[in-house]
Design a protein around this motif. Structure first.
Motif, short mmCIF file in Angstrom:
data_model
loop_
_atom_site.label_atom_id
_atom_site.label_comp_id
_atom_site.label_asym_id
_atom_site.label_seq_id
_atom_site.Cartn_x
_atom_site.Cartn_y
_atom_site.Cartn_z
N GLU A 207 4.02 1.95 11.73
CA GLU A 207 4.93 1.28 11.81
C GLU A 207 6.35 2.09 12.26
OE1 GLU A 207 5.38 -1.52 8.14
OE2 GLU A 207 3.26 -0.66 7.98
N SER B 293 -7.11 4.06 7.33
CA SER B 293 -8.40 3.69 6.80
C SER B 293 -9.43 4.48 7.41
CB SER B 293 -8.56 2.10 6.79
OG SER B 293 -8.61 1.68 8.33
N PRO C 246 2.13 -1.17 16.38
CA PRO C 246 0.91 -1.73 17.16
C PRO C 246 -0.14 -2.26 16.57
CG PRO C 246 0.59 0.67 16.82
CD PRO C 246 1.76 0.03 16.24
N ASN D 284 -6.56 -3.76 2.86
CA ASN D 284 -7.67 -3.32 3.81
C ASN D 284 -7.39 -1.68 4.27
OD1 ASN D 284 -5.65 -3.58 5.80
ND2 ASN D 284 -7.22 -4.51 7.09
N TYR E 244 -3.65 -1.37 14.94
CA TYR E 244 -4.37 -0.13 14.62
C TYR E 244 -5.50 0.01 15.56
CZ TYR E 244 -8.07 -2.65 11.87
OH TYR E 244 -9.05 -3.08 11.48
N ARG F 242 2.32 -5.75 -3.95
CA ARG F 242 2.99 -4.57 -2.93
C ARG F 242 3.71 -3.66 -3.80
NH1 ARG F 242 4.82 -5.30 2.93
NH2 ARG F 242 3.58 -6.96 3.53
N ASN G 46 -0.38 3.60 8.52
CA ASN G 46 -1.43 2.67 7.65
C ASN G 46 -3.03 3.49 8.16
OD1 ASN G 46 -0.04 -0.03 6.65
ND2 ASN G 46 0.87 0.75 8.65
P1 ADP Z 1 4.16 -4.40 6.66
O1 ADP Z 1 3.73 -5.46 6.27
O2 ADP Z 1 3.35 -3.29 5.74
O3 ADP Z 1 5.19 -4.12 7.22
P2 ADP Z 1 3.19 -4.37 9.63
O4 ADP Z 1 2.43 -5.68 9.90
O5 ADP Z 1 4.70 -4.14 9.88
O6 ADP Z 1 2.87 -4.17 7.86
O7 ADP Z 1 2.31 -3.14 10.10
C1 ADP Z 1 1.02 -2.85 9.48
C2 ADP Z 1 0.16 -1.88 10.46
O8 ADP Z 1 -1.31 -1.58 9.78
C3 ADP Z 1 -0.33 -2.38 11.92
O9 ADP Z 1 -0.11 -1.41 12.75
C4 ADP Z 1 -1.73 -2.80 11.28
O10 ADP Z 1 -2.43 -2.79 12.95
C5 ADP Z 1 -2.27 -1.64 10.51
N1 ADP Z 1 -3.45 -2.00 10.05
C6 ADP Z 1 -3.91 -3.19 9.53
N2 ADP Z 1 -5.23 -3.00 9.07
C7 ADP Z 1 -5.54 -1.72 9.41
C8 ADP Z 1 -6.63 -0.84 8.78
N3 ADP Z 1 -7.67 -1.18 8.16
N4 ADP Z 1 -6.43 0.48 9.08
C9 ADP Z 1 -5.33 1.01 9.66
N5 ADP Z 1 -4.20 0.18 10.15
C10 ADP Z 1 -4.41 -1.17 9.80
#
Ligand code: ADP
Ligand code: MG
Length: 693
Positions: free
Chosen positions: A209, A340, A290, A462, A292, A451, A338
């Motif tokens: 992010e 995993s 984007p 996840n 992930y 959160r 983020n």
């Molecule tokens: P937030 O609500 O914390 O602001 P966002 O929706 O802005 O979160 O961004 C969350 C990010 O985490 C996105 O890039 C999403 O694709 C990524 N994401 C979701 N699941 C996974 C995963 N299993 N592993 C890594 N990244 C993930």
């Protein structure tokens, strides 16, 4: 092209797995994919086939040039313009010397040896002593797991960058090595516990992010501090700034919206769909992220994103600021990583899981993560340590410099029950319905765990969100550390079980030894640093404090065991981090002095002129302006002192003496800004920078 149109052409500019599968002979494709796990070199014959197919494909997309795209180490410092990659463009055009009339240009071929390997000078990039000018050769070699792409007519080949002796001097190589460590130790651990044993490969994933500010380019250029340092070194906050969080998720200003849409479309072309766009807390601040994907490709995409933002901003007369703290007094930029890990059979280690097997895996994985974060706590802190991030970590807008794990409060209770002898199973990640109290809006489904925005490493359903990453950083370095500590946790658990312990007891033992790294309270509270000391958790509040822990024997042993860095490479990183810190602080100090001498002091003099004979009206102006000059003299003396022999001493000196003096000077300059006659302040004001669109 709008982002909607771009969806239609998605993958057009990226030589990804699907494109390869459709264009390469089946056996060549299969050998190529297999090599990603085995590490086998691609044979010269296969290289030729792949190069030919890639060339034909790239030409059809309009590519004229090709370039190895690599990521030299920058010591965490991407302050101005964000973390950039490096590339030298070579043309794919050749001359036909056999032509009788004249040498005739034509599109030649892509020589396979130049697709897979390139040679360049490694001494001109930061290398921590691993290269010198009389022994400078370094090589780029295609990261076969990150697809080539076409950007502005250039076929870019994402590459690892190593020295003549195979030492890494880049961001990507250690990340790739750490991904191998996750695979080796992950599969070993799965075998030991008897879970998901059909898995043949493991991946680590990243979704970043990215926060940033967008300001008018002409105002940016009129501020030497922004141009030289990527952040303002002086400037008074407008009376309305971010008091009521009015900017947060507010409609995006038209010009910035256009910019974000253009960049979204450009990213889509290279197979990186932007999932989220929104306004952030501070005025002029925004965020994009984007969907992930595997960590190395995602890290490449993040660097490309910053580059394309810079390019498109410039085309629109704008400038994007990726620095961690462009403006004092309002929120800075973060980059939540983020992260995993999971198997090729689709099991995510950080998803609580619906089946018994998956639920067991989740708890087991968290024991490994707790081990990694606890045993290698300082490393995690170091991975986000650089001058820019020192302005954020520990302030009330970013996680503290103390690294702890937030798995949720119910999970914390589950950990205690396991330590007390309970079963691994029993953690129920069930959603709860919460009523809204009104008829029209239906009840909402709330996840088990809340959160926690005050935690550096919170669970997010996840994945874990490493919230302390610097906005200008290349994500590769922090994710490399996450992978390495996780691999070491999985190795530790496997060892216990291979040594005869039961799965349950091994998990309980890991949680017991590392229980104190789990913290589910308020990380912004005054009590937490006190409590953290009692728990024996480090609180490394500055970069020099953090970097001093980097090359310890313990860390060298870890990196060596996980095959991520040799001891020599570990030392080199510390040197580069120190160098980046020292250079950043000196450039900042000197820029501040220059702005005061050539801008602020003359403005003060002009201002005082007006009050001749009006002592009462002048008020405290003269004393204040003289104060600015006196404090600046002290700053000059600090900068003039001879450099310390050792980088660590120099870094400490600048951190402990130069930085506070810069703050002292700044405080007076900002007061002076509040008294100078309107129009006399020689630089664009915060108000102008933040509220121009
Ligand atoms: P937030 O609500 O914390 O602001 P966002 O929706 O802005 O979160 O961004 C969350 C990010 O985490 C996105 O890039 C999403 O694709 C990524 N994401 C979701 N699941 C996974 C995963 N299993 N592993 C890594 N990244 C993930
Ligand atoms: Mg977000």
């Amino acid at each position: 092209m709008s982002s909607q149109d771009a969806i239609g052409t998605m993958s057009a500019a990226i030589f990804d797995e699907n494109t390869m599968a459709s264009k390469l002979p089946k056996d060549v494709f299969e050998r190529f994919m297999g090599a990603m796990i085995s590490g086998e070199p691609t044979s010269a014959a296969d290289q030729k086939v792949i190069a030919d197919v890639l060339f034909t494909w790239a030409r059809a997309q309009g590519a004229v040039d090709f370039a190895h795209w690599f990521f030299p180490i920058r010591g965490g410092s991407g302050a101005v313009g964000g973390a950039v990659g490096a590339f030298k463009m070579d043309t794919m055009i050749d001359l036909d010397f056999s032509s009788k009339m004249a040498n005739k240009p034509f599109f030649g071929v892509l020589p396979h040896e130049r697709l897979f390997q390139g040679e360049t000078d490694g001494s001109s990039f930061p290398n921590g002593g691993l290269r010198v000018t009389h022994s400078a050769a370094a090589f780029t070699t295609w990261d076969r797991s990150s697809p080539p792409m076409i950007v502005d007519g250039v076929l870019r080949i994402p590459c690892a960058f190593v020295t003549h002796f195979g030492k890494c001097i880049d961001e990507k190589t250690p990340l790739l090595r750490s991904m191998d460590a996750v695979r080796t130790q992950g599969l070993r651990m799965l075998k030991a516990v008897g879970l998901a044993t059909s898995a043949k490969n493991m991946y680590s994933y990243l979704g970043w992010e990215q926060e940033f500010f967008v300001v008018p380019a002409d105002l940016y250029k009129a501020r030497p501090d922004l141009v030289n340092c990527g952040r303002t070194l002086m400037g008074k906050l407008p009376t309305r700034n971010q008091q009521m969080d009015l900017n947060y998720f507010a409609p995006v200003p038209e010009k910035v919206n256009q910019l974000m849409n253009t960049v979204q479309a450009e990213m889509m072309k290279v197979g990186c769909p932007i999932a989220v766009k929104h306004n952030e807390v501070a005025p002029a601040q925004h965020e994009m992220s984007p969907i992930y994907c595997v960590a190395n490709a995602s890290a490449d995409n993040n660097v490309l994103f910053m580059e394309i933002m810079n390019r498109e901003s410039a085309r629109m007369g704008l400038m994007t600021l990726f620095h961690e703290k462009p403006f004092a007094g309002i929120n800075g930029n973060g980059k939540h990583a983020n992260w995993s890990i999971g198997t090729d059979t689709g099991l995510n280690f950080f998803y609580p899981g619906k089946t018994e097997e998956h639920a067991k895996l989740y708890v087991t994985a968290l024991a490994c993560l707790a081990y990694g974060l606890c045993q290698h706590n300082e490393l995690v802190r170091c991975s986000v340590a650089h001058a820019g991030n020192d302005h954020r970590l520990g302030a009330q807008e970013a996680p503290p410099a103390i690294i702890s794990l937030y798995p949720g409060q119910l999970f914390e209770a589950h950990v205690d029950s396991i330590i007390a002898g309970g079963d691994i199973l029993g953690y129920k990640a069930e959603k709860k319905m919460q009523t809204t109290g009104c008829a029209a809006a239906m009840p909402v489904e709330a996840p088990t765990e809340d959160r926690n925005r005050t935690a550096p490493f919170p669970f997010c359903g996840n994945r874990f969100e490493f919230r302390a990453v610097g906005s200008s950083q290349n994500c590769s370095f922090p994710i490399m550390v996450c992978n390495t500590i996780m691999a070491s946790g999985m190795a530790a658990l496997a060892s216990l079980i291979e040594g005869g312990m039961s799965h349950r007891d091994a998990v309980a033992d890991m949680f017991k030894q590392n229980r104190h790294v789990i913290f589910t309270g308020n990380g912004y509270s005054k009590e937490w640093p006190v409590e953290a000391v009692k728990r024996g958790l480090p609180n490394l509040v500055t970069t020099p404090m953090a970097v001093a822990t980097w090359a310890s024997d313990k860390n060298k042993a870890l990196f060596e065991a996980m095959k991520v860095f040799t001891p020599e490479e570990t030392d080199a990183r510390a040197e580069v981090m120190y160098e980046a810190y020292v250079t950043t602080l000196r450039v900042e100090g000197e820029t501040l002095v220059h702005m005061i001498d050539t801008g602020i002091v003359p403005a003060c003099a002009k201002d005082l002129e007006k009050y001749k004979g009006f002592a009462k009206l002048a008020g405290g102006r003269e004393a204040l302006y003289v104060g600015v000059v006196e404090e600046t003299e002290k700053l000059k003396n600090l900068l003039a002192a001879p450099h310390k022999e050792h980088l660590a001493d120099e870094a400490n000196y600048l951190c402990e003496q130069l930085k506070p003096q810069m703050e002292a000077v700044r405080a007076l300059v900002d007061q002076a800004e509040g008294l100078l006659e309107a129009g006399l302040y020689p630089f664009p004001t915060y108000e102008a920078l933040l509220y121009s669109h």
